[in-house]
Design an enzyme around this catalytic site. Structure first.
Site, PDB file in Angstrom:
ATOM      1  N   LYS A 162     -82.073  18.880  -8.849  1.00 45.97           N
ATOM      2  CA  LYS A 162     -82.391  17.652  -8.108  1.00 45.97           C
ATOM      3  C   LYS A 162     -81.409  16.535  -8.436  1.00 45.97           C
ATOM      4  CE  LYS A 162     -84.372  14.647  -5.559  1.00 45.97           C
ATOM      5  NZ  LYS A 162     -85.768  14.260  -5.556  1.00 45.97           N
ATOM      6  N   CYS A 216     -83.834   7.206  -4.595  1.00 50.71           N
ATOM      7  CA  CYS A 216     -83.270   8.417  -5.219  1.00 50.71           C
ATOM      8  C   CYS A 216     -81.801   8.268  -5.586  1.00 50.71           C
ATOM      9  CB  CYS A 216     -83.436   9.611  -4.270  1.00 50.71           C
ATOM     10  SG  CYS A 216     -85.123  10.207  -4.102  1.00 50.71           S
TER      11      CYS A 216
END
Length: 352
Positions: A162, A216
């Site tokens: 991720k 993010c």
């Protein structure tokens, strides 16, 4: 619903009316727990690290009600090694050993505005220190990721995956923003130059912009930078390039009005990405803040928001924003703007 997500309103309404969705301010006993809490970056402009306080607070809460054989899945973006620490925190808060319950890591991988579709159709990566825990989590996620493939790996690889995904995107955006700065010094249109370069069969440069926003991409690379120091030097530089772009863009707009502080500067778009109302860490809002601190009046058009004012910036229609502005910037390429790009171009709006 306070979020604009295609299809989410009907799903939410159906879940409420069916009685299958129950909400509580305390963690209730369950067979499976999914932890998806914020993990912001903390620290200064140049040095940041992960704030994992919410993860460990959630782990402790789960530990108070967990029973043998239960499954816990962490979805929050975290530095490598966090899953094992969170599992230990659950064990410490309970009477169970680490092997008495299952713990897996499955990072979310969706784009705001397309969340419902991408939760069902995107591939998912599930990692655990124990393969049987990963397989149990896979069975749960089969009911969610009905179209995407579910890949099993270890927990460290899943955590790194991720972080690497978002750091990759950040570096590519930084390259585009740096190319744009170089073009500015030569008087070359950055968009035109990039379109020429992208005619090469193995080149695909992204579009430059005001910076990088959201929850993010501006955050996750710092977890790698903090963990690996000089081995993540490229990621650090990308973060600095993208974080400095609002100030760079502000100076371009100030130059466009010759520094006249009685000028009105218009921004087309305030959300952090196109076609959403999501304002989290928006570089457009950072740009507006910089300009207002310099003494300029800033107005904007944000077609995805119904407010009359956002963070001190008054909102107007597209035509009003163009007519009232002494200098205007196409900050976010919403469809509502791109469908009227001729009108925007005729008004002389700056396009990065």
């Amino acid at each position: 619903m306070h979020l604009r997500e295609d299809g989410l309103e009907s799903i939410f309404s159906e879940a409420i009316s069916s009685g299958m969705l129950c909400v509580s301010d305390e963690v209730e006993p369950a067979d499976a727990f999914i932890i998806c809490v914020p993990t912001p970056a903390k620290g200064s402009f140049s040095e940041k690290s992960a704030d994992l306080s919410c993860v460990f607070a959630a782990a402790e809460m789960v530990g108070k009600v967990i029973k043998e054989g239960d499954l816990v899945v962490l979805e929050s973006t975290v530095p490598p090694g966090t899953s094992r620490k969170a599992a230990q925190a659950i064990s410490d808060a309970s009477s169970l050993s680490l092997g008495a319950f299952h713990f897996a890591y499955c990072p979310e991988r969706v784009m705001p505005g397309r969340t419902v579709y991408e939760m069902a159709c995107n591939d998912r990566v599930i990692g655990s220190a124990r393969k049987e825990s990963a397989l149990l989590a896979k069975e749960l996620y089969k009911s969610i990721a009905k179209e995407g493939e579910i890949i099993i790996t270890d927990d460290l690889s899943a955590e790194m995956c991720k972080l690497v995904e978002n750091a990759y995107r950040d570096v590519n955006i930084a390259f585009a923003n740096e190319v744009a700065k170089c073009c500015d010094k030569l008087g070359i249109n950055p968009g035109w130059l990039i379109s020429l370069a992208n005619r090469h069969p193995r080149v695909d440069i992204l579009e430059p912009g005001v910076g990088v926003g959201g929850h993010c991409i501006p955050v996750d690379p710092w977890f790698l930078i903090d963990a690996f120091g000089s081995d993540a030097a490229l990621m650090r530089q990308a973060r600095h390039i993208n974080d400095s772009k609002p100030a760079y863009t502000a100076q371009k707009l100030i130059d466009a009005v010759n520094g006249n502080k009685s000028s009105v500067i218009g921004l087309l778009g305030l959300s952090y990405k196109a076609n959403t109302d999501d304002l989290r860490a928006s570089p457009s809002l950072e740009l507006a803040k910089i300009l207002m601190l310099e003494g300029f009046t800033v107005i904007a058009c944000e077609p995805n928001c119904s407010q009359s004012e956002i963070h001190g910036v008054k909102l107007f229609s597209l035509s009003e924003t163009l007519s009232k502005s002494d200098a205007c910037l196409l900050a976010v390429k919403h469809d509502a703007f791109m469908n009227k790009i001729n009108e925007i171009s005729k008004a002389g709006a700056l396009v990065l």
